[in-house]
Design an enzyme around this catalytic site. Structure first.
Site, short mmCIF file in Angstrom:
data_model
loop_
_atom_site.label_atom_id
_atom_site.label_comp_id
_atom_site.label_asym_id
_atom_site.label_seq_id
_atom_site.Cartn_x
_atom_site.Cartn_y
_atom_site.Cartn_z
N GLN A 151 0.78 -1.32 0.12
CA GLN A 151 0.07 0.07 0.00
C GLN A 151 0.85 1.25 -0.12
OE1 GLN A 151 -3.77 0.73 0.87
NE2 GLN A 151 -3.17 2.56 -0.20
N HIS A 209 -2.52 -2.05 -8.58
CA HIS A 209 -3.07 -0.41 -8.64
C HIS A 209 -2.35 0.12 -9.52
CE1 HIS A 209 -5.20 -1.97 -5.01
NE2 HIS A 209 -5.76 -0.96 -4.84
#
Length: 424
Positions: A151, A209
């Site tokens: 992340q 992502h």
């Protein structure tokens, strides 16, 4: 047969179809099936579909709304900051409890396969261990894939690469990344190469992502497609979000799409979240951020929709309904033509099932008897109504049932009820 569903409409348009189920598998799909069932269900012409599939979710954060505080601005950056505040307070027990509660919602919605990203930047790998436990416990009723997600950036966050490999060693299924969140474009490209090489070495799928930005120069999807082609990962790689493509010039996109198609890289858009978090620096005209779904489909690229977030630091809404996701995607992508609307239904069923590599998915003899009976006559009506799930089956067993959506009326001279269906 153990079970026969009579008079079903299928997503491909066939009507009056009977589905015979023996044990955990579909044994027959044909009109007026001669065999009888120990139990028989009359679909009454309603739509029977394979289960919904969510190709992009964050289960480690779901149902954490209000912890430790609410995202007051509703922005991506405040959400990331909020998640950073919450991580030190996480406990494995609470994480498992919230995830299991969400899985109950998912089953009630006919959502029986989920690919969820799990943050690996916490040295404890607390969320990884929690979701591995959740995956084990929900295996009888949900196919769950975990993505090792750095992340805070693979290169930006100290120890992230080591933690990511530790997570894979523990049994996480898919290699993730977030190249646009690295400190520089060069670091982002380097992270894509490192992660794709790692996936190739381990024989794993990749889901990054990618370019979740309004910056048209955020072009890591190009590197992802190139590395996919170089390493022979064709058909095993997905780029999630791809929102920068919304802002790219058409000439560059005309080069990018064939590269993605050649590499077999899939695209996963997240309509509810992409249009909420993107365009926040704009006044008017204001960009909505979702990637170029119709153009991707026209180029022969697999496109799925994900829910992404439900009641977490980034999104204060949601209930696990993939028909709500399809409904939003249909509107934002302006896919209101007949085929476009059906493509949006496939973006939450067939397309993500292929991206996840689900085996024996579908409605044909030999497929798993995983089915959802909807209170709708076809995929378009299902999206319009966010139709009630009359029945949810997993391996031939009923997991959930809901009544038809009917409102009883009390007006003189008018019908006693309405169900919002258009009948001709």
């Amino acid at each position: 047969m153990d079970l026969v569903i009579r008079n079903a409409t299928l997503p491909d348009g066939r009507r009056g179809i009977d589905i015979g189920i023996d044990g955990a598998r579909i044994a027959a799909v044909e009109p007026r099936l001669a065999a009888t069932g120990a139990r028989e269900i009359d679909a009454d012409g309603d739509l029977v579909t394979p289960p919904f599939v969510d190709a992009h979710f964050h289960m480690d954060a779901t149902l954490s709304y209000g912890l430790p505080r609410v995202n007051a601005s509703g922005t991506l950056l405040e959400g990331i900051a909020l998640w950073g505040e919450l991580k030190p307070q996480l406990t494995q027990e609470a994480l498992v409890e919230r995830a299991l509660a969400y899985c109950d919602w998912a089953v009630a919605r006919g959502l029986l396969a989920i690919r969820t990203h799990v943050d690996v930047c916490d040295e404890r790998l607390l969320a990884v261990e929690a979701l591995l436990e959740v995956k084990r416990r929900v295996a009888p009723y949900i196919d769950m894939q975990l993505v090792a997600f750095p992340q805070d950036g693979l290169l930006r966050s100290p120890g992230a690469q080591v933690n990511l490999e530790r997570a894979l060693d523990l049994g996480v299924d898919v290699v993730g990344g977030i190249p646009h969140f690295e400190r520089t474009m060069a670091d982002g490209a380097a992270s894509v190469r490192i992660l794709c090489e790692l996936a190739a070495q381990r024989g794993l799928r990749v889901d990054m992502h990618c370019d979740e930005s309004d910056d048209p120069l955020s072009r890591h999807i190009e590197t992802l497609a190139s590395e996919t082609h170089r390493l022979g990962l064709h058909g095993r790689v997905a780029g999630s979000h791809l929102t920068s493509m919304h802002s790219m010039d058409n000439y560059y996109v005309s080069k990018l799409l064939p590269l993605m198609r050649e590499a077999g890289v899939a695209a996963i858009a997240n309509p509810l979240i992409n249009i909420t978090l993107q365009g926040r620096h704009d006044t008017y005209p204001k960009r909505r951020g979702m990637t170029r779904v119709p153009e991707l489909l026209a180029a022969g690229i697999e496109v799925a929709f994900g829910h992404d977030c439900v009641l977490d630091p980034w999104y204060s809404l949601g209930s696990g309904d993939m028909l709500e996701v399809a409904h939003m995607g249909l509107h934002v992508a302006q896919m209101t033509g007949q085929e476009g609307m059906r493509q949006c239904f496939r973006a939450v069923t067939e397309a993500p099932a292929r991206i996840l590599g689900l085996e024996h998915y579908g409605i044909a003899p030999g497929c798993h008897a995983d089915l959802v009976l909807l209170d709708a006559g076809d995929p378009v009506e299902a999206i319009r109504l966010r139709a009630a799930r009359r029945l949810v089956l997993r391996r031939g067993q009923v997991l959930a049932e809901s009544p038809r959506s009917v409102t009883h009326m009390h007006m003189a001279g008018r019908p006693q009820s309405v169900d919002f269906r258009l009948r001709r």
